[in-house]
Design a protein around this motif. Structure first.
Motif, PDB file in Angstrom:
ATOM      1  N   ASP A 207       0.818  -1.214   0.000  1.00  0.00           N
ATOM      2  CA  ASP A 207       0.000   0.000   0.000  1.00  0.00           C
ATOM      3  C   ASP A 207       0.852   1.264   0.000  1.00  0.00           C
ATOM      4  OD1 ASP A 207      -2.554   1.204  -0.012  1.00  0.00           O
ATOM      5  OD2 ASP A 207      -2.459   1.545   2.155  1.00  0.00           O
ATOM      6  N   LEU A 208       2.112   1.156   0.426  1.00  0.00           N
ATOM      7  CA  LEU A 208       3.014   2.302   0.458  1.00  0.00           C
ATOM      8  C   LEU A 208       3.797   2.465  -0.837  1.00  0.00           C
ATOM      9  CD1 LEU A 208       4.576   4.587   1.973  1.00  0.00           C
ATOM     10  CD2 LEU A 208       6.183   2.813   2.725  1.00  0.00           C
ATOM     11  N   SER A 209       4.207   1.357  -1.433  1.00  0.00           N
ATOM     12  CA  SER A 209       5.117   1.406  -2.574  1.00  0.00           C
ATOM     13  C   SER A 209       4.645   2.293  -3.726  1.00  0.00           C
ATOM     14  CB  SER A 209       5.397  -0.010  -3.078  1.00  0.00           C
ATOM     15  OG  SER A 209       6.184  -0.714  -2.136  1.00  0.00           O
ATOM     16  N   PRO A 210       3.355   2.298  -4.098  1.00  0.00           N
ATOM     17  CA  PRO A 210       2.946   3.195  -5.190  1.00  0.00           C
ATOM     18  C   PRO A 210       3.218   4.667  -4.901  1.00  0.00           C
ATOM     19  CG  PRO A 210       1.256   1.545  -4.789  1.00  0.00           C
ATOM     20  CD  PRO A 210       2.244   1.430  -3.669  1.00  0.00           C
ATOM     21  N   HIS A 211       3.086   5.072  -3.645  1.00  0.00           N
ATOM     22  CA  HIS A 211       3.376   6.463  -3.276  1.00  0.00           C
ATOM     23  C   HIS A 211       4.865   6.760  -3.432  1.00  0.00           C
ATOM     24  CE1 HIS A 211      -0.662   7.103  -1.577  1.00  0.00           C
ATOM     25  NE2 HIS A 211      -0.558   5.874  -1.073  1.00  0.00           N
ATOM     26  N   LEU A 212       5.700   5.837  -2.968  1.00  0.00           N
ATOM     27  CA  LEU A 212       7.150   6.026  -3.084  1.00  0.00           C
ATOM     28  C   LEU A 212       7.579   5.983  -4.535  1.00  0.00           C
ATOM     29  CD1 LEU A 212      10.000   6.260  -1.893  1.00  0.00           C
ATOM     30  CD2 LEU A 212      10.008   3.757  -1.678  1.00  0.00           C
ATOM     31  N   ASP A 213       7.075   5.007  -5.286  1.00  0.00           N
ATOM     32  CA  ASP A 213       7.459   4.884  -6.692  1.00  0.00           C
ATOM     33  C   ASP A 213       7.082   6.143  -7.468  1.00  0.00           C
ATOM     34  OD1 ASP A 213       8.387   2.350  -6.130  1.00  0.00           O
ATOM     35  OD2 ASP A 213       6.605   1.330  -6.892  1.00  0.00           O
TER      36      ASP A 213
ATOM     37  N   SER B 116      15.429   4.936  -2.081  1.00  0.00           N
ATOM     38  CA  SER B 116      15.471   3.859  -1.106  1.00  0.00           C
ATOM     39  C   SER B 116      14.086   3.649  -0.500  1.00  0.00           C
ATOM     40  CB  SER B 116      16.465   4.159   0.019  1.00  0.00           C
ATOM     41  OG  SER B 116      16.489   3.106   0.973  1.00  0.00           O
ATOM     42  N   ARG B 117      13.701   2.396  -0.381  1.00  0.00           N
ATOM     43  CA  ARG B 117      12.498   2.058   0.382  1.00  0.00           C
ATOM     44  C   ARG B 117      12.938   1.509   1.722  1.00  0.00           C
ATOM     45  NH1 ARG B 117       8.661  -2.900  -1.244  1.00  0.00           N
ATOM     46  NH2 ARG B 117      10.222  -3.978   0.022  1.00  0.00           N
ATOM     47  N   HIS B 118      12.906   2.380   2.711  1.00  0.00           N
ATOM     48  CA  HIS B 118      13.192   1.983   4.086  1.00  0.00           C
ATOM     49  C   HIS B 118      14.583   1.367   4.266  1.00  0.00           C
ATOM     50  CE1 HIS B 118       9.069   2.951   4.816  1.00  0.00           C
ATOM     51  NE2 HIS B 118       9.018   2.365   6.006  1.00  0.00           N
TER      52      HIS B 118
ATOM     53  N   SER C 287      11.820   6.525   1.607  1.00  0.00           N
ATOM     54  CA  SER C 287      10.764   6.381   2.601  1.00  0.00           C
ATOM     55  C   SER C 287      11.365   5.846   3.893  1.00  0.00           C
ATOM     56  CB  SER C 287       9.670   5.430   2.105  1.00  0.00           C
ATOM     57  OG  SER C 287      10.191   4.124   1.909  1.00  0.00           O
ATOM     58  N   CYS C 288      10.690   6.137   4.996  1.00  0.00           N
ATOM     59  CA  CYS C 288      11.116   5.648   6.307  1.00  0.00           C
ATOM     60  C   CYS C 288       9.888   5.619   7.215  1.00  0.00           C
ATOM     61  CB  CYS C 288      12.210   6.531   6.899  1.00  0.00           C
ATOM     62  SG  CYS C 288      11.766   8.278   7.071  1.00  0.00           S
ATOM     63  N   PHE C 289       9.931   4.821   8.242  1.00  0.00           N
ATOM     64  CA  PHE C 289       8.803   4.769   9.161  1.00  0.00           C
ATOM     65  C   PHE C 289       8.692   6.046   9.978  1.00  0.00           C
ATOM     66  CE2 PHE C 289       9.162   0.013   8.863  1.00  0.00           C
ATOM     67  CZ  PHE C 289       7.887  -0.186   8.350  1.00  0.00           C
ATOM     68  N   ALA C 290       7.460   6.451  10.244  1.00  0.00           N
ATOM     69  CA  ALA C 290       7.189   7.522  11.190  1.00  0.00           C
ATOM     70  C   ALA C 290       7.271   6.925  12.603  1.00  0.00           C
ATOM     71  CB  ALA C 290       5.823   8.136  10.905  1.00  0.00           C
ATOM     72  N   ALA C 291       6.720   7.614  13.585  1.00  0.00           N
ATOM     73  CA  ALA C 291       6.859   7.190  14.976  1.00  0.00           C
ATOM     74  C   ALA C 291       6.351   5.768  15.201  1.00  0.00           C
ATOM     75  CB  ALA C 291       6.096   8.153  15.881  1.00  0.00           C
ATOM     76  N   ARG C 292       7.019   5.069  16.085  1.00  0.00           N
ATOM     77  CA  ARG C 292       6.634   3.694  16.403  1.00  0.00           C
ATOM     78  C   ARG C 292       5.189   3.629  16.872  1.00  0.00           C
ATOM     79  NH1 ARG C 292       6.814   0.334  21.080  1.00  0.00           N
ATOM     80  NH2 ARG C 292       7.182  -1.870  20.588  1.00  0.00           N
ATOM     81  N   ALA C 293       4.746   4.633  17.632  1.00  0.00           N
ATOM     82  CA  ALA C 293       3.390   4.615  18.163  1.00  0.00           C
ATOM     83  C   ALA C 293       2.338   4.576  17.060  1.00  0.00           C
ATOM     84  CB  ALA C 293       3.161   5.844  19.051  1.00  0.00           C
TER      85      ALA C 293
ATOM     86  N   ALA D  92      -0.182   1.617   9.682  1.00  0.00           N
ATOM     87  CA  ALA D  92       1.224   2.003   9.586  1.00  0.00           C
ATOM     88  C   ALA D  92       1.329   3.401   9.004  1.00  0.00           C
ATOM     89  CB  ALA D  92       1.994   1.007   8.714  1.00  0.00           C
ATOM     90  N   VAL D  93       2.414   4.073   9.327  1.00  0.00           N
ATOM     91  CA  VAL D  93       2.649   5.423   8.826  1.00  0.00           C
ATOM     92  C   VAL D  93       4.116   5.567   8.441  1.00  0.00           C
ATOM     93  CG1 VAL D  93       2.577   7.902   9.315  1.00  0.00           C
ATOM     94  CG2 VAL D  93       0.826   6.399  10.272  1.00  0.00           C
ATOM     95  N   ALA D  94       4.350   6.179   7.298  1.00  0.00           N
ATOM     96  CA  ALA D  94       5.713   6.408   6.819  1.00  0.00           C
ATOM     97  C   ALA D  94       5.871   7.854   6.387  1.00  0.00           C
ATOM     98  CB  ALA D  94       6.025   5.480   5.650  1.00  0.00           C
ATOM     99  N   TRP D  95       7.120   8.278   6.300  1.00  0.00           N
ATOM    100  CA  TRP D  95       7.479   9.555   5.682  1.00  0.00           C
ATOM    101  C   TRP D  95       8.084   9.276   4.316  1.00  0.00           C
ATOM    102  CZ3 TRP D  95       5.558  13.548   8.147  1.00  0.00           C
ATOM    103  CH2 TRP D  95       5.520  13.588   9.537  1.00  0.00           C
ATOM    104  N   ILE D  96       7.778  10.124   3.362  1.00  0.00           N
ATOM    105  CA  ILE D  96       8.478  10.089   2.077  1.00  0.00           C
ATOM    106  C   ILE D  96       9.218  11.412   1.925  1.00  0.00           C
ATOM    107  CG2 ILE D  96       8.275  10.023  -0.429  1.00  0.00           C
ATOM    108  CD1 ILE D  96       5.952   8.145  -0.157  1.00  0.00           C
ATOM    109  N   TRP D  97      10.540  11.312   1.817  1.00  0.00           N
ATOM    110  CA  TRP D  97      11.416  12.477   1.731  1.00  0.00           C
ATOM    111  C   TRP D  97      11.910  12.667   0.298  1.00  0.00           C
ATOM    112  CZ3 TRP D  97      12.877  16.006   5.458  1.00  0.00           C
ATOM    113  CH2 TRP D  97      12.515  15.709   6.777  1.00  0.00           C
TER     114      TRP D  97
END
Length: 280
Positions: free
Chosen positions: A28-34, A116-118, A146-152, A264-269
């Motif tokens: 579900d994340l990869s299309p946003h990163l790609d 990079s993906r994570h 991309s990288c994970f946002a806060a663990r919470a 889940a939540v990630a950041w895309i930089w």
């Protein structure tokens, strides 16, 4: 990247064996990163490097979308690189190399695009690593990761572990690992020190798919027993059968139809290396 024993041995072998389920968890994340990577890619032929390429999903997506690109994927794990090469088949514009990212980059031509993906959260010294990337980049190069946002906010990392007696409120800090880049202020500082100009990161909430199919709970239980924070707790459990049952219960609580899905939540930089910039 991380110390070599983390990825060149059993850990890398496990990730190689679990590449399909790992890719599914990021489906579900990869299309946003790609899309972000493609948006940053320059017009015309260019050279791209996938940092911590794993089993190759990001590099392969870029190579497929841009046949005029020369894409290199690098990962410490020879087992993961073997999987990536097999998945690449006869593709001529994507290649994979096993080794330390920074050492490989030092021996290759400058890149127009790093992605990079994570993978970049595992640099031992991220500021120095990004500075190295800057010195090995073409003028006006781009960096997207991309990288994970806060663990919470990443319940996949909490609920299975809590079911096995782990803590819910672990302070992960900035030690290299899955949540090392959770704090945007910290990441922006690292990128700036490395000679990159970063845009504000994009926050992406996504479904972390841990299990799929009619036996999705068993699928998710097996996955978390191999990958993620719950895996080490399961290995150390004095009563494995009871621990597996507890992990299965945690997965069942997140079942939606034939899928086990955790929030889940990630950041895309996205960042740029200014044209004509000197050494950071």
């Amino acid at each position: 990247m991380t110390q070599s024993f983390d990825w060149t041995g059993p850990v890398g072998d496990v990730w190689a064996a679990e590449w399909a389920r790992t890719d599914r968890s990021f489906r579900d994340l990869s299309p946003h990163l790609d899309a972000a990577i493609l948006s940053a890619a320059p017009p015309g032929p260019f050279r791209a490097v996938d940092l911590g390429a794993g089993a190759g999903a990001t590099a392969l997506a870029l190579a497929s979308a841009r046949p005029d690109a020369d894409v290199l994927g690098i990962d410490l794990s020879a087992a993961l690189v073997a999987v990536a090469r097999e998945r690449a088949g006869g593709s001529r514009n994507v290649h994979f190399r096993a080794g330390d990212v920074l050492r490989v980059i030092a021996d290759t031509p400058p890149a127009d695009l790093y992605c990079s993906r994570h993978g970049v959260m595992f640099f031992d010294d991220p500021a120095a690593a990004f500075a190295m990337l800057a010195t090995r980049s073409a003028p006006d190069a781009s960096l997207v990761f991309s990288c994970f946002a806060a663990r919470a906010a990443n319940r996949w990392a909490i609920e299975p572990a809590v079911a096995l007696g782990g803590a819910a409120d672990v302070d992960t800090g900035v030690t290299p690992g899955p949540f090392a880049f959770a704090d945007p202020a910290h990441v922006e500082q690292i990128l700036t020190r490395g000679g990159w100009i970063a845009a504000p990161p994009r926050r992406v909430a996504f479904d972390y798919v841990a299990g799929d199919g009619e036996d999705c709970v068993a699928d998710a239980t097996a996955f978390f027993g191999r990958i993620g924070p719950a895996a080490s707790l399961l290995r150390e459990a004095p009563d494995r059968a009871r621990a597996v049952a507890a992990l299965s219960t945690a997965c069942a609580a997140r079942r939606i139809g034939n899928r086990v899905v955790f929030p889940a939540v990630a950041w895309i930089w996205s960042a740029k290396r200014p044209a004509g910039a000197g050494t950071p």
